[in-house]
Design an enzyme around this catalytic site. Structure first.
Site, short mmCIF file in Angstrom:
data_model
loop_
_atom_site.label_atom_id
_atom_site.label_comp_id
_atom_site.label_asym_id
_atom_site.label_seq_id
_atom_site.Cartn_x
_atom_site.Cartn_y
_atom_site.Cartn_z
N HIS A 207 0.84 -1.19 0.00
CA HIS A 207 0.00 0.00 0.00
C HIS A 207 0.88 1.25 0.00
O HIS A 207 2.10 1.16 0.20
CB HIS A 207 -0.93 0.01 1.22
CG HIS A 207 -0.21 -0.01 2.53
ND1 HIS A 207 -0.14 -1.11 3.35
CD2 HIS A 207 0.51 0.95 3.15
CE1 HIS A 207 0.58 -0.83 4.41
NE2 HIS A 207 1.00 0.43 4.32
C1 T46 Z 1 2.49 0.69 7.02
C2 T46 Z 1 3.34 -0.51 7.16
C3 T46 Z 1 4.79 -0.18 7.23
C4 T46 Z 1 -4.48 -0.72 13.51
O1 T46 Z 1 -5.58 -1.00 14.01
N1 T46 Z 1 -3.78 0.39 13.96
C5 T46 Z 1 -2.58 0.73 13.44
O2 T46 Z 1 -1.98 1.73 13.88
C6 T46 Z 1 -2.04 -0.06 12.39
C7 T46 Z 1 -0.70 0.30 11.77
C8 T46 Z 1 -2.74 -1.15 11.93
N2 T46 Z 1 -3.94 -1.46 12.50
C9 T46 Z 1 -4.66 -2.67 12.05
C10 T46 Z 1 -5.17 -2.61 10.61
C11 T46 Z 1 -5.18 -4.07 10.20
O3 T46 Z 1 -6.40 -4.67 10.62
O4 T46 Z 1 -3.76 -3.78 12.07
C12 T46 Z 1 -4.05 -4.69 11.01
C13 T46 Z 1 -2.80 -4.97 10.19
O5 T46 Z 1 -2.47 -3.78 9.44
P1 T46 Z 1 -1.88 -3.85 7.96
O6 T46 Z 1 -2.42 -5.02 7.25
O7 T46 Z 1 -2.08 -2.51 7.34
O8 T46 Z 1 -0.32 -4.11 8.25
P2 T46 Z 1 0.90 -3.93 7.26
O9 T46 Z 1 2.06 -4.58 7.89
O10 T46 Z 1 0.55 -4.32 5.88
O11 T46 Z 1 1.17 -2.34 7.22
C14 T46 Z 1 1.61 -1.67 8.38
C15 T46 Z 1 0.82 -0.37 8.57
O12 T46 Z 1 -0.57 -0.66 8.60
C16 T46 Z 1 1.07 0.60 7.45
O13 T46 Z 1 0.56 1.87 7.78
O14 T46 Z 1 2.89 1.68 6.42
O15 T46 Z 1 3.00 -1.35 8.26
#
Ligand code: T46
Length: 136
Positions: A50
């Site tokens: 993303h």
């Molecule tokens: C990014 C990369 C480097 C939350 O509820 N609060 C938060 O502050 C974050 C970061 C995530 N979440 C929830 C949203 C999803 O349900 O945690 C779950 C996993 O998030 P995501 O699939 O977006 O994780 P990554 O590793 O793909 O991305 C993360 C960050 O979300 C993103 O902002 O830049 O790490």
């Protein structure tokens, strides 16, 4: 793509090393509003895929290592993170993909805003279209 690494000040002593992050001298306007960390990762399960519309972040592998591909819509470059005193800037409107996590990886992120799902661009074609529409 500009160099994206940030050196964090490591205070070394016989007791070990300490890194304190209050403000980032290379980025005086960067204000930390959120800290999150990722662990229990799997080498074969990449994350990210993303870009953020309006969020700047600094990623640090405080333990272990991983790779991060950054893509600004024009240039793609893969960065290695493997030092607890080295950060990588994840700028707004930069597509990122984290991969090759070591088993012991702890991936810590400093963010300049609170969590907002509407700030994410999770579709690559949408990301490229937005980059091209923003370019003169
Ligand atoms: C990014 C990369 C480097 C939350 O509820 N609060 C938060 O502050 C974050 C970061 C995530 N979440 C929830 C949203 C999803 O349900 O945690 C779950 C996993 O998030 P995501 O699939 O977006 O994780 P990554 O590793 O793909 O991305 C993360 C960050 O979300 C993103 O902002 O830049 O790490």
């Amino acid at each position: 793509m500009i160099a994206k690494y940030i050196d964090l000040n490591e205070i070394k002593s016989d007791k070990g090393s300490l890194v304190a992050i209050e403000n980032i001298s290379d980025m005086p306007n960067f204000e930390i509003k959120r800290v999150y960390y990722i662990y229990n990762t799997s080498k074969n399960e990449p994350r990210g895929f993303h870009a953020h519309k309006d969020l700047t972040q600094i990623a640090i592998c405080i333990n272990g290592s991983c790779n991060i591909l950054l893509d600004d819509g024009k240039t793609k470059r893969t960065f290695k993170l493997n030092k607890p005193n080295k950060g990588l800037v994840l700028d707004k409107m930069v597509w990122h993909e984290m991969s090759d996590f070591s088993d012991d990886c702890v991936f810590l992120v400093l963010a300049d805003n609170i969590y907002d799902e509407s700030d994410y661009i999770r579709d690559y074609d949408d990301f490229i279209e937005r980059v091209h529409n923003a370019s003169p």
